[in-house]
Each structure stands twice: as structure tokens, then as C-alpha cells.
Scaffold this motif. Structure first.
Motif, mmCIF file in Angstrom:
data_model
loop_
_atom_site.group_PDB
_atom_site.id
_atom_site.type_symbol
_atom_site.label_atom_id
_atom_site.label_comp_id
_atom_site.label_asym_id
_atom_site.label_seq_id
_atom_site.Cartn_x
_atom_site.Cartn_y
_atom_site.Cartn_z
ATOM 1 N N ASP A 443 0.800 -1.224 0.000
ATOM 2 C CA ASP A 443 0.000 0.000 0.000
ATOM 3 C C ASP A 443 0.834 1.274 0.000
ATOM 4 O O ASP A 443 0.366 2.316 0.456
ATOM 5 C CB ASP A 443 -0.916 0.006 1.230
ATOM 6 C CG ASP A 443 -1.947 -1.116 1.177
ATOM 7 O OD1 ASP A 443 -2.312 -1.504 0.056
ATOM 8 O OD2 ASP A 443 -2.344 -1.596 2.249
ATOM 9 N N HIS A 584 -4.483 3.331 7.672
ATOM 10 C CA HIS A 584 -5.618 2.420 7.841
ATOM 11 C C HIS A 584 -6.331 2.674 9.164
ATOM 12 O O HIS A 584 -7.558 2.480 9.267
ATOM 13 C CB HIS A 584 -5.143 0.968 7.802
ATOM 14 C CG HIS A 584 -4.616 0.545 6.457
ATOM 15 N ND1 HIS A 584 -5.105 1.048 5.270
ATOM 16 C CD2 HIS A 584 -3.633 -0.339 6.100
ATOM 17 C CE1 HIS A 584 -4.465 0.516 4.246
ATOM 18 N NE2 HIS A 584 -3.550 -0.333 4.727
ATOM 19 N N TYR A 588 -10.312 4.352 12.623
ATOM 20 C CA TYR A 588 -10.600 3.154 13.427
ATOM 21 C C TYR A 588 -11.253 3.520 14.755
ATOM 22 O O TYR A 588 -12.210 2.858 15.191
ATOM 23 C CB TYR A 588 -9.291 2.396 13.674
ATOM 24 C CG TYR A 588 -9.476 1.059 14.369
ATOM 25 C CD1 TYR A 588 -10.075 -0.009 13.720
ATOM 26 C CD2 TYR A 588 -9.047 0.879 15.681
ATOM 27 C CE1 TYR A 588 -10.232 -1.240 14.348
ATOM 28 C CE2 TYR A 588 -9.204 -0.339 16.326
ATOM 29 C CZ TYR A 588 -9.798 -1.394 15.648
ATOM 30 O OH TYR A 588 -9.957 -2.606 16.288
ATOM 31 N N THR A 618 -10.526 -3.195 8.766
ATOM 32 C CA THR A 618 -9.352 -2.354 9.017
ATOM 33 C C THR A 618 -8.221 -3.170 9.620
ATOM 34 O O THR A 618 -7.059 -3.086 9.192
ATOM 35 C CB THR A 618 -9.726 -1.194 9.959
ATOM 36 O OG1 THR A 618 -10.731 -0.388 9.335
ATOM 37 C CG2 THR A 618 -8.508 -0.352 10.287
ATOM 38 N N ARG A 621 -6.619 -5.455 7.112
ATOM 39 C CA ARG A 621 -5.682 -4.774 6.217
ATOM 40 C C ARG A 621 -4.381 -4.428 6.948
ATOM 41 O O ARG A 621 -3.289 -4.525 6.375
ATOM 42 C CB ARG A 621 -6.317 -3.503 5.662
ATOM 43 C CG ARG A 621 -7.536 -3.783 4.782
ATOM 44 C CD ARG A 621 -8.092 -2.498 4.198
ATOM 45 N NE ARG A 621 -7.140 -1.856 3.300
ATOM 46 C CZ ARG A 621 -7.346 -0.686 2.699
ATOM 47 N NH1 ARG A 621 -8.477 -0.025 2.933
ATOM 48 N NH2 ARG A 621 -6.445 -0.176 1.897
#
Length: 784
Positions: A443, A584, A588, A618, A621
Motif C-alpha cells: 500500500d 488504515h 478506526y 481495518t 488490512r
């Protein structure tokens, strides 16, 4: 032998007693009478001599005045010398002071009558007449006055050159700008001085009985009579050149030492050609003793003694005064060498880095610039070794280390400050365009790759600087070992091995505060380290001390700053690597999952929980990104930058690196270093250990961010949200456990999240104000 001596004493007593008994009484009486008459005669003769000397004082003034009028100066001097010897008669009597005053007045009259003739003879270089006048002055105890006449007359040409000279760095506003500097003027002055000394050598040898001492006094009085004085000129030069004063002072000192060597050769010619003085001791022995004579004895010599005694007691000592007078103005600057060197290095640093670190140009290749500037900085540092040796002859070694340590630390600290301000600066696209097929599914954006590349290259530059620093410290240790060897030779054989070109300069340095116990301790430790490396066994002082040179670097502050710089680059690299993972987690803490109402069904009083909650998208990932980290380090496995300064990685226990590098230490034998040195000697660390250390540090850093910043930001947790959080934390725990990471805070968040409300409230009351994580979850779940 003792018994024989006692027996002999008894035998002699018996013989003496028998001899006395053998003399008749009449003969004994006659001998005693003769002895008494002889004693009376001797006393009468002594009284006659005393009365004659006392009577001569009544006509002394008239006789001397008459002789002076007749210009019979030699007889007048002899008459005064006779009277001077008879002054002891009037010791402790009321007439002594009047007699002494009369003697001084008559001596003054004789000197005044001779003064113009003396000056004329000196100027005309009439050696025979000068020698006669010197004898007259010596007879009346005025030898020092004749030397003053001679020195004042013969130095006039030298002092005129000094006084009329104009230098551009003298500090005087009237000096023209195109005038030579002091270091340019000084060689010409010294050259003229040597020419005068070579001419005076012949004259002095013909006039004075102690030519070496006389030449020494001539140089001393000439240097002390200069106006403005030599120390004033040096101070003006230092003030004018400011931070660059050290280089000017070194040039001036070197020129002065060359002049001293020339004078030394003249003195050797004088001593070789002079008739040996009737000394009671061997010349070699006297010379060695005089070389070690303290300054207090040297300056306290009696200059009113007669010629022979004067030469015997102080001639050889005073022969050293010329070079001490020559180098005395430098000693204060030499003592302040550490400050002068530090100012010089700071000035050089400002020249090297001007516009580099503070540049706003984002396209600058910082790693390359750091390496290039490091080359310049260490080149400047290398020059400090020669400056220390030239200016202090090694006595400033301790100040040299302090100046170098501060200099290198300042350079590195500038880059540390720049790193904190500019780590997010963009770099050219040529460095940021990475499209490795094996990592294309990660990413990272192109900017992330650019930041990673920048951090890697900067860390590599820091490693290169460390290697240069280690090589420079080796050169520094070699320099200190050479100094230690020179000092030992000078101490064992001072007659043949001098630290400085002349004995006087060496003595001044030896008596200065530079010659401290700290300096000798430093040299001793360096020498012990060298011997231990040669023999393979630690020396006693190294075994005894834990802070020796072999265990601690010479430039401690510079190394610490370098590791701080490496740590800053490591943190920047970790920040770039963890950037996608932290993105990411951006939303959250505010996810709607945490406020989901409890959907568990109830059958009567029985609560049926939900099973097998999957981790949130999340967290999945994030876990995928963590598992991809080893792939990233496989790509950079051959990059030595990652292996540098592992001990500064956050959350890495030192025991881990010690254990992993234990085998490397065992193969090094007696050459192995301390544990700290092993940690920073990254070449001995296995690449797998390097990757493991970085992965563990990254995992801990990310988990600290998660448990310290993200999770506490969750506003509230319903029982369903708490169960989901527990599932996420358990999933992450399993993921990081694959990297050999066990995070206590993560486990607590998982454990407290899955607790029932009753158990959580009870535990909160029991552990009030002791567990911060429990308190945060308690507030989120409404337990407190």
C-alpha cells in the motif's frame, strides 16, 4: 675493623702520654712561652694591617679624585677595590654606613667619568679598550652596568627596525592597509637580528670572559626593550584575526623557533671556541643540572657578584634565559590552545556548511551532501593534529580532544536539527519512482517509496561517517602514541631528546598547566591499550578501570551525536514504512462498530453470546501490511545501512544483540571489544538478525501507536463493540507473535475488552489508579 680502631686509639693515647712524660719540665715551660710570644706577634701584625687599612680611608676620597682627574682609571679602580675589601673592619660599627656611602659615591664618579669613553669604545668596536674598561668595571663590582652600556649601544639598530615597522594587523589605525602582516615582517626582523648576533659573536668573545652568557643577556635585554613589546604585538595579532588567530600564531611561533635554532648554532660556536672555565665539576654534569634548574632559582641569581663567582654560579643558568624570554609571550596562548583550536574549528565549520544545511532547495541530494561535507569536516579535523603538534608540541593533546569532540558534535547536531525540520521534504522523481514487481501489491505510494529511499540513503551516509570517525580515532590514537613515545624519550634522556627545538621553550611548556596529570593519564591509557593489543592481554590499568580508552571512544560526544543522528534517520524510516498502516487506522477509533447495541438473545435468565466474531476489515488490512514487512526487508537485505546502530532502534533490548553477536565475539579472540563496540560494529551481525531487529522494532512502534494513541480515542464501547475490539486485538496478537513480539499493552486491551461488566467494575475498584489501560476501558464501557 671496629675493634682494631679501638685498639689503635688506646695505643695512640699511650704513645702521647709517654711522649709528654719524656719532655723535661724546663723544656715544656720554654715551648709554652714561645707559643705565647708567637700568638702575640700574629695579633700585633693583624692589628697593624687593620690600622693601616683604617688610616687609608682618611685619604681615600682625595686619592681617588686625583686619579680620576689624571684619567688613571685603572689605579682608581684598584684603590676602590682595596677599600672595598677593608670595609669588613667597620662592620657593626656606627661608621659603616658613612663608609659605604662614600664607596658608592666614588664608584659612581668613576663610572660617570668612564661612561662617555665606554660608549665611544663600544661604538667604534675597539675590543682592546672595551676589555680594559670591562676589567675596571669588574674591579669595582659594576660589571652589570658595563653590560648595560654594551647591550644598549649594540641593540639600537634592531630596536629601531622594530619600532618603525608598521603592520596591517597591529591594531593601530595609522597603519596603512598595504603594510605587511606581523608574520610577514617577523622573518625580516629575525634575519637582521641574526646578522647582528653573528657580528657580535666575535666582539663579545674578545671582550667578555663568559661570551655565551653575555650573548644570552644581549638577546634577553633586546627582546625586553622592544616597544611595543612582543606580547603586545601578539595580542594585537590575535585580536585582529579573531577566530583564525591560531593559524597566525602558529606561523609566528614557527618563525620564532627557526630564529631560536639559528641562535642556538651561534651559541654552540661560542661554547666550542671559548676557553673552558675553571669549573670544579665536569661540564656535562653542570649542563644537565642547569637544564633542570627551576625558574625561581634562575631568576633569583645574584648579579652583583664578582666575575668568577658570577660565572660559576649563574653563567650556565642564565645562558638559557634568551630562549625563555623569546618564547614566554607565547605561553599564555599555548595554555589557551583548546579555546583557540575550538574557535578555529568552528570558523572552518561555518565555511564548510554555509548554505548547505540551511538551504531551502528541496531538490538537494541530502545523503550525497552529507557524505561530501563529512569529507571536508574530517579534512579540517586532520589538520588539527599538526596544529596541536606545531603550537604546543603535544602538550595540548587533551585540549585537542575536547575541541575535536565539540567540533564534530556541532557538525552532526546541525544535521540532527535539519532532520527534525525537513524529513518530510520531497525528493526528485528519479529516486521516488520505484515499481518493484514483488512489492507492487503493498500500500505504499510513490511518496512513501521516496521517503523510504531517502531515509535509507541518509542512514547509509551516517554509517559512512561512523566509519570515517572510527578511522580518524585510529589516527588520533597513533598521534597520541607518538607523543607518549616522545615524552618518554625526553624524560629518559633530556640532554639529547627535547620536546621543543630549544631547552628553554621545552622547559616553559613543561612548567605550564598544559603538563597536567590528566594529560599523562590520557597518554598512559592510550599506551596501555596499544600494549594490550600487541600482547593480547589487558594491561593492569585496563583491567582495573571500566572507563579506559579501549572501552570508551576518544570522541565520546561526537559518537553519541552520530548515534542520535542515526536514531533520527531510523525513526524517519520507520515512520515511512508504517505510514500505510497508520493511515488504515485513521478512522478506526470513530468506527460505528464500537457503539453497536448488544444483539445477543436471551432465553429466560440465560444470555446466549455470539461466537466467532471476525476481525474488522481495518484490522485485516493492518495485519496484511504487518505480514508484508518481511518481504520489504528481503529486498534491502544486502544494504549495510540497516545494520548500522541497531542499539538505537526503539524497543530493542540490548541483550538481544549481545546474544546474537556472541559467536562473532568468540572468534575475535583478544581483539574483541566491549559490548557497546560490538553493537555498533554492524559488520559482525548476521543479516537475519538485522531484519529480525527491525521487524521487532517496527511491530513494537506500531503497537505503541495503536495502544497509546488510537485505542484510547474510542469514545465508548458497548458490550458488542467490546467483543469486536477483543476479537481485533486477539487477531493482531497472533499476527505479531509470528514476528516474536509479545506486547503487554495489546494483551491488556484484549483481556479487559472481553470482560463482563460485573467483573470489569469489580476489577476497576480493586485496581483504582494503578492500571491506566483498565481505567480507559472502564470509562469507555461505563464502569467508572
Amino acid at each position: 675493623m671496629k675493634d682494631g680502631a679501638v685498639n689503635l686509639q688506646g695505643t695512640l693515647s699511650q704513645v702521647l702520654r709517654k711522649s709528654k712524660d719524656a719532655i723535661p719540665d724546663t723544656t715544656k715551660i720554654a715551648l709554652e712561652e714561645l707559643h705565647r710570644l708567637d700568638t702575640i706577634k700574629q695579633r700585633m701584625e693583624s692589628t697593624k694591617e687593620v690600622l693601616r687599612d683604617a688610616e687609608s680611608w682618611s685619604t681615600l676620597e682625595l686619592e681617588v679624585t686625583s686619579l680620576l682627574a689624571e684619567r688613571n682609571y685603572a689605579k682608581a679602580a684598584e684603590r676602590l677595590a682595596e677599600a672595598y675589601r677593608s670595609m669588613v673592619i667597620f662592620q657593626n660599627t656606627p661608621e659603616f654606613e658613612s663608609r659605604r656611602t662614600l664607596m658608592v659615591n666614588l664608584q659612581n664618579q668613576l663610572e660617570a667619568s668612564l661612561s662617555s669613553a665606554v660608549i665611544s669604545a663600544i661604538n667604534s668596536q675597539d675590543t682592546a679598550t672595551c676589555k680594559d674598561y670591562f676589567s675596571i668595571f669588574s674591579i669595582i663590582q659594576r660589571e652589570s652596568e658595563f653590560r648595560n652600556y654594551y647591550n644598549a649601544s649594540r641593540r639600537s639598530s634592531i630596536t629601531a627596525i622594530w619600532q618603525n615597522a608598521q603592520q596591517s594587523d597591529s591594531g593601530a589605525s595609522s597603519s596603512p592597509q598595504d603594510s605587511p602582516t606581523f608574520k610577514e615582517f617577523l622573518p625580516k626582523f629575525y634575519s637582521e637580528f641574526l646578522s647582528v648576533l653573528n657580528n657580535e659573536r666575535t666582539l663579545i668573545c674578545a671582550i667578555f670572559p663568559d661570551p655565551a652568557n653575555t650573548i644570552s643577556q644581549f638577546i634577553t635585554t633586546t627582546m625586553s626593550s622592544l616597544q611595543p613589546s612582543f606580547p603586545q604585538r601578539l595580542s594585537s595579532v590575535a585580536a585582529h584575526h579573531g577566530e583564525q588567530a591560531l593559524s597566525e600564531l602558529i606561523s609566528i611561533l614557527i618563525v620564532t623557533e627557526d630564529f631560536a635554532v639559528g641562535v642556538k648554532k651561534i651559541m654552540e660556536k661560542v661554547e666550542f671556541s671559548s676557553i673552558p672555565l675553571p669549573l670544579q665539576e665536569k661540564p656535562g654534569h653542570v649542563r644537565r643540572r642547569s637544564s633542570r634548574m627551576s625558574m625561581s632559582l634562575r631568576t633569583g641569581s645574584n648579579r652583583s657578584l664578582p666575575t668568577t663567582t658570577y660565572i660559576l654560579r649563574s653563567g650556565l643558568i642564565d645562558a638559557m634565559e634568551w630562549d625563555q624570554e623569546l618564547f614566554q609571550p607565547f605561553i599564555d596562548f599555548q595554555i589557551d590552545y583548546s579555546s583557540l583550536e575550538r574557535r578555529y574549528l568552528e570558523h572552518s565549520l561555518n565555511i564548510v556548511i554555509t548554505g548547505d544545511v540551511r538551504s531551502n532547495n528541496e531538490a538537494v541530494d541530502k545523503p550525497r551532501l552529507l557524505r561530501e561535507r563529512a569529507v571536508d569536516i574530517f579534512a579540517v579535523a586532520e589538520g588539527s593534529l599538526s596544529r596541536c603538534n606545531a603550537f604546543t608540541h603535544g602538550y595540548g593533546a587533551l585540549g585537542l580532544l575536547q575541541a575535536l569532540d565539540s567540533f564534530l558534535q556541532s557538525f552532526i547536531d546541525m544535521w540532527i536539527a535539519d532532520t527534525h525540520e525537513r524529513f518530510q521534504s520531497s525528493i526528485p522523481s528519479a529516486q521516488s519512482a520505484r515499481s518493484d514487481g514483488d512489492l507492487s501489491d503493498m500500500d505504499y505510494t510513490s511518496q512513501d517509496w521516496a521517503d523510504i529511499q531517502m531515509s535509507m540513503h541518509l542512514l547509509g551516509s551516517a554509517r559512512a561517517i561512523f566509519e570515517r570517525l572510527s578511522a580518524f580515532e585510529t589516527r588520533l590514537r597513533s598521534f597520541l602514541n607518538q607523543l607518549d613515545a616522545q615524552f618518554r624519550l625526553s624524560e629518559s634522556d633530556p640532554a639529547n631528546f627535547l620536546i621543543a627545538p630549544t631547552r628553554g621553550e621545552a622547559q616553559l611548556l613543561e612548567q605550564s598547566t598544559l603538563n597536567s596529570s590528566d594529560l599523562h593519564n590520557l597518554l598512559q591509557l592510550v599506551n596501555d591499550h596499544k600494549e594490550s593489543m600487541t600482547s593480547g592481554l589487558p594491561s593492569p590499568s585496563i583491567r582495573k578501570s571500566q572507563s579506559t580508552v579501549s572501552q570508551e571512544p576518544l570522541l565520546v560526544s561526537a559518537r553519541n551525536s552520530l548515534f542520535s543522528l542515526a536514531q533520527a534517520y531510523q525513526k524517519g524510516l520507520q515512520k515511512s514504512i508504517l505510514s500505510p498502516l497508520k493511515k488504515h487506522l485513521g478512522s478506526y477509533a470513530n468506527a460505528s462498530t464500537w457503539s453497536t447495541p448488544d444483539s445477543n438473545r436471551r432465553h429466560g435468565d440465560l444470555r446466549v453470546p455470539s461466537f466467532s466474531l471476525s476481525p474488522t476489515e481495518t484490522v485485516q488490512r493492518v495485519a496484511e501490511g504487518i505480514l508484508n514487512l518481511p518481504r520489504l526487508f528481503e529486498v534491502y537485505a544486502d544494504d549495510d545501512a540497516l545494520a548500522f546502530s541497531l542499539q538505537t532502534l526503539p524497543y530493542i533490548p540490548p541483550e538481544m544483540l549481545k546474544v546474537e553477536t556472541g559467536d562473532a565475539q568468540s572468534h575475535q579472540g583478544h581483539r574483541r571489544r566491549s559490548s557497546v563496540s560490538v553493537l555498533i560494529k554492524s559488520a559482525t551481525i548476521d543479516p537475519e538478525v538485522v531484519s529480525s531487529a527491525w521487524l521487532i522494532s517496527l511491530a513494537y512502534t506500531f503497537l505503541e501507536y495503536l495502544t497509546g494513541d488510537v485505542l484510547p480515542s474510542i469514545p465508548s464501547l458497548t458490550p458488542q463493540g467490546a467483543s469486536q475490539l477483543s476479537s481485533d486485538m486477539e487477531y493482531l496478537s497472533n499476527i505479531v507473535r509470528a514476528l516474536n513480539v509479545e506486547h503487554e499493552a495489546l494483551n491488556k486491551w484484549r483481556l479487559y475488552s472481553e470482560m463482563s461488566d460485573d467483573e470489569g467494575k469489580r476489577l476497576t475498584l480493586e485496581k483504582v489508579s494503578t492500571d491506566q489501560i483498565l481505567q480507559k476501558i472502564g470509562k469507555q464501557r461505563g464502569w467508572c
